[in-house]
Design a protein around this motif. Structure first.
Motif, short mmCIF file in Angstrom:
data_model
loop_
_atom_site.label_atom_id
_atom_site.label_comp_id
_atom_site.label_asym_id
_atom_site.label_seq_id
_atom_site.Cartn_x
_atom_site.Cartn_y
_atom_site.Cartn_z
N UNK A 85 42.28 125.46 16.38
CA UNK A 85 43.52 124.90 16.60
C UNK A 85 43.60 125.87 18.01
N UNK A 86 43.28 126.89 18.10
CA UNK A 86 43.61 127.81 19.18
C UNK A 86 42.88 127.23 20.49
N UNK A 87 41.53 126.82 19.98
CA UNK A 87 40.69 126.28 21.03
C UNK A 87 41.33 124.92 21.76
N UNK A 88 41.67 124.06 20.69
CA UNK A 88 42.29 123.00 21.17
C UNK A 88 43.77 123.13 22.27
N UNK A 89 44.43 124.26 22.00
CA UNK A 89 45.54 124.23 22.66
C UNK A 89 45.14 124.97 24.11
N UNK A 90 44.22 125.96 24.11
CA UNK A 90 43.77 126.66 25.22
C UNK A 90 43.16 125.67 26.19
N UNK A 233 33.27 120.12 19.87
CA UNK A 233 33.02 120.17 18.77
C UNK A 233 34.27 119.91 17.62
N UNK A 234 35.39 120.54 18.01
CA UNK A 234 36.66 120.36 17.40
C UNK A 234 37.16 119.11 17.23
N UNK A 235 37.14 118.52 18.59
CA UNK A 235 37.62 117.01 18.60
C UNK A 235 36.66 116.14 17.95
N UNK A 236 35.43 116.27 17.90
CA UNK A 236 34.73 115.31 17.21
C UNK A 236 34.56 115.70 15.69
N UNK A 237 34.76 116.59 15.23
CA UNK A 237 34.79 116.92 13.82
C UNK A 237 36.28 116.17 13.33
N UNK A 238 37.37 116.23 13.89
CA UNK A 238 38.73 115.74 13.59
C UNK A 238 38.57 114.28 13.66
N UNK A 239 37.91 113.63 14.73
CA UNK A 239 37.84 112.18 14.83
C UNK A 239 36.77 111.58 13.78
N UNK A 240 35.73 112.35 13.44
CA UNK A 240 34.65 111.97 12.52
C UNK A 240 35.43 110.89 11.41
N UNK A 241 36.27 111.60 10.51
CA UNK A 241 36.70 110.78 9.20
C UNK A 241 37.54 109.60 9.63
N UNK A 242 38.38 109.74 10.80
CA UNK A 242 39.44 108.58 11.37
C UNK A 242 38.65 107.45 11.99
N UNK A 243 37.49 107.78 12.40
CA UNK A 243 36.65 106.70 13.16
C UNK A 243 36.08 105.95 11.76
N UNK A 286 31.22 124.84 11.67
CA UNK A 286 32.52 126.02 11.96
C UNK A 286 32.02 126.88 11.16
N UNK A 287 31.15 127.04 10.00
CA UNK A 287 30.98 127.71 9.00
C UNK A 287 29.37 128.63 9.36
N UNK A 288 28.50 128.08 8.67
CA UNK A 288 27.44 128.76 8.56
C UNK A 288 26.50 128.89 9.82
N UNK A 289 26.79 127.79 10.53
CA UNK A 289 26.15 128.03 12.07
C UNK A 289 26.80 129.06 13.23
N UNK A 290 28.10 129.41 12.72
CA UNK A 290 28.87 130.27 13.43
C UNK A 290 28.79 131.87 13.01
N UNK A 291 27.89 131.84 11.86
CA UNK A 291 27.57 133.26 11.51
C UNK A 291 28.39 133.46 9.97
#
Length: 451
Positions: A85-90, A233-243, A286-291
């Motif tokens: 969410x922070x990334x989207x805003x920034x 990445x964030x916008x893609x993840x949000x749009x996946x289920x909607x699309x 956002x989980x395992x691939x980011x540590x």
């Protein structure tokens, strides 16, 4: 039992529900179950029949809602924890520039509230509002209202947020139509209630960052455990289920039954599958691939289900209320009366939802109650397809307007912006009312062309 007696039972049940929630502060879940029991018995149903209706209503509702809301909550929690969410805003503020930060915050709120609960999204992003207000020397409302408008619109209109999910299930609406009409109605509502109204109200109410929210400015702020994820990445993840859900709806509309692409789209675009895919992608990217370890991801997902559980149970109890109304015969009588009222179904849904919202405050309870009352009308009139999607938006619009002192959102904004009650009414309440009336207006206009 006569029709008049059944109407009296229904009205008494609704007033009892409002009394229990407002005056006795009984939890909405228990209140809905208790009123369902009383209405069923008072309407002359066999005692065993009342229990069967309650089981059918709860099971039929939770079979869909529990899965969708649960998956959506886990998806949103990882987005929150990762700093998405922070990334989207920034990124959006950087793209728009600080002079157009209002628009960036409105769009941020609109996107963030798709997977993240309204109050969580607001608390995460409000520090950005504070920073911009102090830097520009403007009222906190100048930036805060657009953010709130974006969050509130999506919270009310666009699945997989719990409100529209619950209403869609109770009235039998296809989520693709709800998403499509939610976006069509929500964007103009966000613009009018956000940047445009925000600029106006900020010129009338000049309020700075509350002192009690600045008390720890000298202390280092807690950062995120990892580097913020990428905007794409964030916008893609949000749009996946909607699309996926929208493609499913459009393929049903445009392609013949038996078509291979339609069959695949129907499977992948079912909310269960679409949200499972999105949640697994979120766990991975956002989980395992980011540590994060697998145990970390599991703990985050488990934590997400705590607030979701309350919403799921309230929605299930709304399904019980609906089923008792139908099985007792009250629903048929109510449906016939509504038909004779001469009000268009979309308008009737808005009026009922608004009345419940005004009385008891909770948007979710207003949506669930209104959907239960309006469902007999849907069965009687044979409404389907896009009209059901518009009914969902209309109910959601009515459950948004006139937020006041009996709404928890009212006090959340009151505290974080340091407003008194009068100024909260002038800002937050008016903003919510603009959203509701614009959303209903768009839904009503569209209904004139597809009725």
């Amino acid at each position: 039992m006569s029709d008049l007696s059944l109407i009296f039972v229904a009205m008494a049940g609704i007033f009892l529900l409002l009394f229990l929630v407002i005056r006795t502060k009984l939890h909405a879940f228990v209140a809905l179950l208790l009123v369902s029991l009383i209405v069923g018995i008072a309407a002359g149903m066999p005692l065993s029949g009342v229990i069967e209706s309650m089981e059918d209503g709860m099971g039929g509702t939770l079979g869909f809602v529990a899965i969708v809301v649960g998956l959506g909550a886990m998806f949103g929690k990882l987005l929150e924890v990762s700093g998405g969410a922070e990334r989207l805003a920034q990124t959006l503020i950087a793209k728009f520039g600080e002079d157009k930060a209002q628009w960036a915050l409105g769009i941020t709120g609109f996107l963030v509230a798709i997977p993240v609960f309204f109050d969580v999204g607001f608390i995460i992003l409000v520090p950005i509002v504070y920073g911009l207000a102090k830097k520009a020397g403007k009222s906190v409302l100048y930036y805060g209202i657009p953010l709130l408008a974006g969050l509130a619109v999506t919270h009310s209109f666009i699945p997989p947020t719990p409100g529209p999910i619950a209403v869609a299930d109770l009235v039998g609406a296809d989520l693709g139509w709800v998403i499509l009409f939610g976006a069509i109605a929500g964007l103009p509502a966000m613009i009018l209630a956000g940047p445009i109204f925000g600029r106006y109200i900020a010129s009338k109410i000049d309020v700075g960052v509350p002192d009690y929210m600045e008390s720890d400015d000298d202390e280092p702020k807690k950062g995120y455990d990892k580097e913020l994820p990428g905007f794409g990445l964030i916008t893609s993840l949000i749009l996946v289920p909607l699309v996926l859900i929208l493609v499913n709806t459009l393929s049903d509309l445009l392609l013949e039954e038996g078509n291979t692409f339609r069959s695949i789209a129907t499977f992948l675009g079912h909310p269960f599958v679409a949200l499972t895919i999105a949640t697994l992608l979120t766990f991975t990217f956002l989980g395992t691939k980011r540590g994060y370890t697998r145990q970390d991801v599991q703990d985050i997902a488990t934590k997400a289900l705590e607030p979701a559980g309350i919403i799921i149970l309230v929605t299930g109890a709304g399904g019980v209320f609906k089923q008792v109304l139908i099985d007792s015969g009250v629903g048929d009588v109510l449906g016939n009366i509504m038909i004779q009222s001469a009000l268009p179904p979309v308008l009737l849904a808005f009026v009922i939802s608004t009345a419940v919202r005004l009385a008891q405050g909770s948007a979710t309870v207003a949506m669930v109650t209104a959907a239960g009352l309006i469902s007999p009308l849907i069965d009687t009139l044979g409404l389907d397809g896009p009209m059901l999607g518009l009914m969902v938006i209309s109910i959601a619009s009515g459950a948004t307007v006139f937020s006041h002192v009996n709404d928890s959102g009212f006090w959340l904004v009151n505290r974080y912006f340091g407003l008194d009650v009068k100024d909260t009414l002038k800002s937050w309440t008016v903003m919510e009312t603009i959203i509701g009336f614009v959303g209903f207006g768009v839904a009503f206009i569209i209904s004139l062309f597809i009725a």
